[in-house]
Motif scaffolding. Structure first.
Motif, PDB file in Angstrom:
ATOM      1  N   ASP A  46       0.880  -1.174   0.000  1.00  0.00           N
ATOM      2  CA  ASP A  46       0.000   0.000   0.000  1.00  0.00           C
ATOM      3  C   ASP A  46       0.919   1.225   0.000  1.00  0.00           C
ATOM      4  OD1 ASP A  46      -2.148   1.707   0.095  1.00  0.00           O
ATOM      5  OD2 ASP A  46      -2.460   1.500   2.262  1.00  0.00           O
ATOM      6  N   GLY A  49       0.236   4.810   2.212  1.00  0.00           N
ATOM      7  CA  GLY A  49      -0.858   4.284   3.049  1.00  0.00           C
ATOM      8  C   GLY A  49      -1.282   5.255   4.141  1.00  0.00           C
ATOM      9  N   VAL A  55      -4.686  -1.381   5.979  1.00  0.00           N
ATOM     10  CA  VAL A  55      -3.810  -2.460   6.470  1.00  0.00           C
ATOM     11  C   VAL A  55      -4.513  -3.256   7.589  1.00  0.00           C
ATOM     12  CG1 VAL A  55      -2.526  -0.930   8.058  1.00  0.00           C
ATOM     13  CG2 VAL A  55      -1.474  -3.026   7.279  1.00  0.00           C
ATOM     14  N   THR A  67       2.911  -4.802   3.016  1.00  0.00           N
ATOM     15  CA  THR A  67       3.892  -3.729   3.186  1.00  0.00           C
ATOM     16  C   THR A  67       3.151  -2.405   3.097  1.00  0.00           C
ATOM     17  OG1 THR A  67       5.620  -5.034   2.112  1.00  0.00           O
ATOM     18  CG2 THR A  67       5.978  -2.654   2.218  1.00  0.00           C
ATOM     19  N   VAL A  68       3.456  -1.491   4.017  1.00  0.00           N
ATOM     20  CA  VAL A  68       2.912  -0.129   3.929  1.00  0.00           C
ATOM     21  C   VAL A  68       4.091   0.817   3.765  1.00  0.00           C
ATOM     22  CG1 VAL A  68       1.579   1.685   5.067  1.00  0.00           C
ATOM     23  CG2 VAL A  68       0.934  -0.707   5.396  1.00  0.00           C
ATOM     24  N   ASP A  70       5.214   4.927   3.218  1.00  0.00           N
ATOM     25  CA  ASP A  70       4.785   6.326   3.248  1.00  0.00           C
ATOM     26  C   ASP A  70       5.997   7.228   3.461  1.00  0.00           C
ATOM     27  OD1 ASP A  70       1.751   7.613   3.547  1.00  0.00           O
ATOM     28  OD2 ASP A  70       3.362   8.940   4.232  1.00  0.00           O
ATOM     29  N   ILE A  76       3.251   6.593   9.621  1.00  0.00           N
ATOM     30  CA  ILE A  76       3.574   5.167   9.804  1.00  0.00           C
ATOM     31  C   ILE A  76       3.525   4.816  11.299  1.00  0.00           C
ATOM     32  CG2 ILE A  76       5.491   3.503   9.661  1.00  0.00           C
ATOM     33  CD1 ILE A  76       4.290   3.857   6.933  1.00  0.00           C
ATOM     34  N   THR A  79      -0.052   4.491  12.580  1.00  0.00           N
ATOM     35  CA  THR A  79      -0.680   3.245  12.120  1.00  0.00           C
ATOM     36  C   THR A  79      -0.106   2.042  12.878  1.00  0.00           C
ATOM     37  OG1 THR A  79      -0.963   4.263   9.966  1.00  0.00           O
ATOM     38  CG2 THR A  79      -1.247   1.896  10.055  1.00  0.00           C
ATOM     39  N   TRP A  92       7.219  -2.278   7.031  1.00  0.00           N
ATOM     40  CA  TRP A  92       7.005  -0.823   6.994  1.00  0.00           C
ATOM     41  C   TRP A  92       8.156  -0.170   6.250  1.00  0.00           C
ATOM     42  CZ3 TRP A  92       2.302   0.360   8.827  1.00  0.00           C
ATOM     43  CH2 TRP A  92       1.704  -0.545   9.700  1.00  0.00           C
TER      44      TRP A  92
END
Ligand SMILES: C[S@@+](CC[C@H](N)C(=O)[O-])C[C@H]1O[C@@H](n2cnc3c(N)ncnc32)[C@H](O)[C@@H]1O
Length: 204
Positions: A46, A49, A55, A67-68, A70, A76, A79, A92
Motif C-alpha cells: 500500500d 498508506g 492495512v 507492506t505499507v 509512506d 507510519i 498506524t 514498513w
C-alpha cells in the motif's frame, strides 16, 4: 517544501479522521484487492498508506504479506501504534516512492489511493511508473485511485492532477492492461464530496 516536510506537517497537526481523504474503511480498495488477489499469501504494498485503515482490514481478512510505504514517519508510527502487536506482521517502509529503490518483482499487488495525483511533473510520474514496473511481478495487479475529472484541483493545499481512465492509463503505457475502472463519490469528514477514479490494471 519537499514531500516529507509537507506530509509531516499535515500528520503532526491533524487527527487521522479529520483529513479530507479519511474513510473509516476503504471499501472500494478492499473489494478490488479481494477480487484481484484471492490467495492470502500474495504480497501487497500500500503506497502512501498514511494513517488509513486498509492495512487493519487486510490483516483482518487474513492477508499475510503486507507492506505499507509512506513518506511520513509520523503517519507510519500512528498506524503501527493503532495495530499494536499486529504491526509486527507488516513490513514498513518510510520514503518517497519515486526516489527509493524497491526490490525487483517484490509484489503481487500494488495499491495507491490518492498519491499518484500529487505528481504534477512528467519526470516524477515517469519515476513512479518505472518503480511500479520494476517492483510488481509480471502478471501482477496494480490498483490506483486518483481524483476523477470532476474531482478537486487541490488536496491538502497541494495542486493535483485529475484523471479519467484513459488519461491515467496513458501515463502507465501498454504493459499495463486495464481490467476495470470506476468512479466513487467520497464524502469528506466536513461533508463535501470529491470524485475519485479507480483503475485496476494487470502488468503483462
Ligand atoms: C491523501 S493521503 C492518502 C492516504 C491513504 N492512501 C488514504 O487513502 O487514506 C496521501 C498519502 O501519501 C503520502 N505521500 C505523498 N507523497 C508521497 C511520496 N512521494 N512517496 C510516498 N508517500 C507519499 C502522504 O504522506 C499521505 O499519507
Amino acid at each position: 517544501m519537499d514531500a516529507k516536510t509537507h506530509w509531516e506537517k499535515v500528520y503532526a497537526t491533524k487527527a487521522p479522521d479529520a483529513v479530507s481523504w479519511y474513510r473509516a474503511h476503504l471499501e472500494t480498495s478492499l473489494a478490488l484487492i479481494e477480487r484481484a488477489a484471492e490467495a492470502r499469501s500474495v504480497s501487497i504494498i500500500d503506497v502512501g498508506g498514511g494513517e488509513s485503515t486498509l492495512v487493519d482490514d487486510l490483516l483482518h481478512r487474513g492477508y499475510e504479506n503486507l507492506t505499507v510505504l509512506d513518506v511520513s514517519p509520523t503517519a507510519i508510527e500512528v498506524t503501527r501504534k493503532r495495530l499494536g502487536s499486529d504491526a509486527e506482521r507488516v513490513h514498513w517502509l518510510v520514503g518517497d516512492v519515486g526516489e527509493m529503490e524497491l526490490e525487483r518483482d517484490a509484489y503481487d499487488l500494488w495499491h495507491d489511493r490518492a498519491v499518484f495525483h500529487f505528481l504534477t511533473t512528467p519526470a516524477r510520474r515517469v519515476a513512479y511508473v518505472q518503480q511500479v514496473a520494476r517492483a510488481v511481478k509480471p502478471g501482477g495487479h496494480v490498483i490506483i485511485s486518483t481524483f476523477g475529472p470532476e474531482g478537486p484541483t487541490k488536496c491538502s493545499g497541494l495542486e493535483v492532477m485529475r484523471y479519467d481512465a484513459e488519461s491515467l492509463h496513458g501515463e502507465f503505457g501498454g504493459r499495463f492492461r486495464l481490467v476495470e475502472s470506476s468512479k466513487e463519490l467520497h464524502e469528506t469528514p466536513s461533508g463535501t464530496t470529491q470524485q475519485f477514479l479507480y483503475c485496476y490494471c494487470r502488468i503483462e
